[in-house]
Design an enzyme around this catalytic site. Structure first.
Site, PDB file in Angstrom:
ATOM      1  N   SER A   1      -7.524 -22.632  -9.495  1.00 15.97           N
ATOM      2  CA  SER A   1      -7.676 -22.090  -8.151  1.00 15.97           C
ATOM      3  C   SER A   1      -7.886 -20.575  -8.158  1.00 15.97           C
ATOM      4  O   SER A   1      -8.858 -20.082  -8.702  1.00 15.97           O
ATOM      5  CB  SER A   1      -6.460 -22.488  -7.307  1.00 15.97           C
ATOM      6  OG  SER A   1      -6.645 -22.198  -5.949  1.00 15.97           O
TER       7      SER A   1
ATOM      8  N   ASP B   1     -11.966 -18.945  -2.799  1.00 14.76           N
ATOM      9  CA  ASP B   1     -11.291 -18.684  -4.069  1.00 14.76           C
ATOM     10  C   ASP B   1     -11.995 -19.469  -5.169  1.00 14.76           C
ATOM     11  O   ASP B   1     -13.054 -20.054  -4.953  1.00 14.76           O
ATOM     12  CB  ASP B   1      -9.800 -19.016  -3.979  1.00 14.76           C
ATOM     13  CG  ASP B   1      -9.533 -20.488  -3.734  1.00 14.76           C
ATOM     14  OD1 ASP B   1     -10.417 -21.177  -3.198  1.00 14.76           O
ATOM     15  OD2 ASP B   1      -8.429 -20.950  -4.077  1.00 14.76           O
TER      16      ASP B   1
ATOM     17  N   ASP C   1     -11.704 -22.278  -6.733  1.00 16.02           N
ATOM     18  CA  ASP C   1     -12.089 -23.687  -6.576  1.00 16.02           C
ATOM     19  C   ASP C   1     -12.499 -24.016  -5.149  1.00 16.02           C
ATOM     20  O   ASP C   1     -12.713 -25.175  -4.809  1.00 16.02           O
ATOM     21  CB  ASP C   1     -10.981 -24.620  -7.054  1.00 16.02           C
ATOM     22  CG  ASP C   1      -9.744 -24.597  -6.158  1.00 16.02           C
ATOM     23  OD1 ASP C   1      -9.524 -23.579  -5.466  1.00 16.02           O
ATOM     24  OD2 ASP C   1      -8.986 -25.580  -6.173  1.00 16.02           O
TER      25      ASP C   1
ATOM     26  N   ASP D   1     -11.055 -24.038  -2.210  1.00 16.34           N
ATOM     27  CA  ASP D   1     -10.248 -24.755  -1.212  1.00 16.34           C
ATOM     28  C   ASP D   1      -9.614 -23.792  -0.215  1.00 16.34           C
ATOM     29  O   ASP D   1      -8.903 -24.219   0.689  1.00 16.34           O
ATOM     30  CB  ASP D   1      -9.191 -25.650  -1.863  1.00 16.34           C
ATOM     31  CG  ASP D   1      -8.134 -24.887  -2.651  1.00 16.34           C
ATOM     32  OD1 ASP D   1      -8.277 -23.654  -2.835  1.00 16.34           O
ATOM     33  OD2 ASP D   1      -7.166 -25.531  -3.109  1.00 16.34           O
TER      34      ASP D   1
END
Length: 452
Positions: free
Chosen positions: A101, A241, A243, A245
């Site tokens: 992340s 960010d 990833d 999400d």
């Protein structure tokens, strides 16, 4: 949380803590647990972000999945919510995302989604951990036709892009937008999606090299985007960010619009449209006092959970709410997807701007944020992190600071779910008060359990 699984899957320094051997075990045992009741050959989707360790871990994880007879569909670089969406839409047995992340490139993580597109329940994670820790691997070892096969599923990203565009219910022609893809997973989708929606784009953080994910770009470092918005005279900036999400926005003046403000803007619009389930928004203990006051003023109920988007989602599922999220930028629209989705959130925010005709600064001005300060204190190890609130000196200083605030503010001290950090946060009417409270607590924490 279990021995290996934190609040967002298994995380650690790649090739040191999260090794190829561990990735193989997670693939083998995780795949078995998630597919043992399948009547047909199980199918698992695998995606990753742009970290240099992603290919190494993916190959090991996929080998583990194949070893128990699972058909693996490799999505390549894709946003985490893209994996969740495709698993549910296509009827796959499970999905796996390889990402840490917003963490730096040296870290990586592995998280699982069930066939319903939701993150795994604690019970399933514990079942996987028990198999990892067993003295002997007793799972079946099929050969020849019993083994799984690997398939490239490059059209998966295109399917996810098409889904995102349908949620706009129109286009964004005439809007000048700066996108920041954090040198991360959204670099494979964001430009295409927003260009197809006719926004005029400036894109930064779009040149991943395996090491620069989240480095001075993305939702945790929106300063570069803010500067670019002002330079280009854009209407807003949208930062994801690693990833994708999460979403953090910037208004036309370069002012940051965090998850709290975005949730208020979208939540109020949904309420006015009669589309906010039970007139309620689900958020966490990290959301600002000013945010809650604004919700109350707008006639929106709030339900508060522990930190972590998985807890927000659990509450939403349990009580049939359809919108919630975190100050950090995770926002969950259960009418569209099963997990936090930065690009989906960005589209919904732009949709509100389009439908109301207001600028982002006008929409965000309805929330007055209390001064807040958050400091992450690195502690000796995870054991120290978990037992921090049992240390008498730490208990004492928190109690003293709470007394000094006279009920006009709040303090939150909690362990990170993914790193050996203790997070110290406070809100108060003035910056001076909040600095004093946080700095005083941090000093004691560092003295008692900090890394010397």
């Amino acid at each position: 949380m279990g021995k290996y699984f934190g609040t967002d899957g298994v995380r650690g320094e790649a090739n040191v803590e999260l090794t190829p051997e561990m990735a193989f075990k997670l693939g083998r045992f995780g795949g078995y647990v998630l597919s043992q009741h399948e009547l047909e050959t199980p199918k698992v989707y695998v995606g990753r972000d742009t970290r240099i360790s992603g290919q190494m871990l993916a190959s090991s994880l996929i080998s583990g999945l194949l070893s128990v007879g699972i058909e693996v569909y490799d999505l390549g670089v894709i946003a985490t919510p893209g994996v969740a969406y495709l698993v549910k839409k296509d009827g796959a047995s499970a999905g796996v995302m390889i990402s840490a992340s917003h963490n730096p490139a040296l870290d990586n993580g592995i998280k699982f989604f069930g066939g319903d597109g939701y993150k795994l329940e604690d019970e399933k994670e514990l079942e996987i951990e028990a198999l990892i820790d067993a003295k002997e691997d007793t799972l079946p070892r099929p050969s020849a036709q019993g083994l799984g096969m690997l398939h490239d599923y490059i059209e998966g990203v295109r399917k996810y892009q098409a889904f995102l565009k349908t949620t706009a219910e129109g286009d964004f022609e005439g809007y000048n937008v700066v996108l920041d893809t954090a040198n991360g997973a959204s670099y494979t989708s964001a430009r295409a999606v927003f260009a197809d929606l006719k926004a005029n784009l400036t894109v930064i953080g779009e040149n991943p090299d395996g090491l620069n994910i989240n480095v001075k770009v993305g939702s945790t470092h929106p300063e570069a985007m803010a500067k670019k918005v002002v330079e280009t005279g854009s209407d807003l900036g949208l930062a994801f960010d690693g990833d994708a999400d999460r979403l953090i926005a910037v208004d036309e003046n370069g002012e940051i619009v965090d998850g709290d403000k975005i949730m208020f803007i979208v939540g109020k619009y949904l309420l006015e449209q009669g589309k906010l389930a039970q007139d309620t928004l689900v958020t966490t203990v990290m959301s600002n006092l000013g945010f809650h006051l604004a919700l109350e003023e707008a006639g929106i109920n709030s339900v508060i959970t522990a930190v972590g988007d998985r807890y927000v989602v659990e509450e939403m599922k349990k009580n049939n709410y359809n919108f919630g999220g975190e100050q950090s930028g995770h926002m969950i629209f259960l009418d569209y997807n099963t997990t936090g989705d930065g690009q989906l959130s960005a589209i919904q925010l732009l949709k509100v701007m389009r439908e109301t005709g207001k600028t982002l600064s006008e929409l965000a001005s309805e929330v007055t944020i209390y001064p807040q300060k958050l400091v992450n204190v690195r502690v000796k190890d995870n054991a120290a992190k978990k037992s921090a609130m049992d240390v008498p000196a730490i208990q004492k200083v928190i109690s003293e600071m709470e007394t000094s605030m006279n009920g006009k503010g709040r303090i939150l001290v909690r362990p990170s779910g993914t790193e050996p950090l203790l997070r110290v946060m406070a809100e108060a009417p003035t910056h001076e008060q909040v600095d004093h409270v946080v700095d005083t607590i941090v000093e004691v924490v560092e003295e008692e359990i900090g890394v010397k």
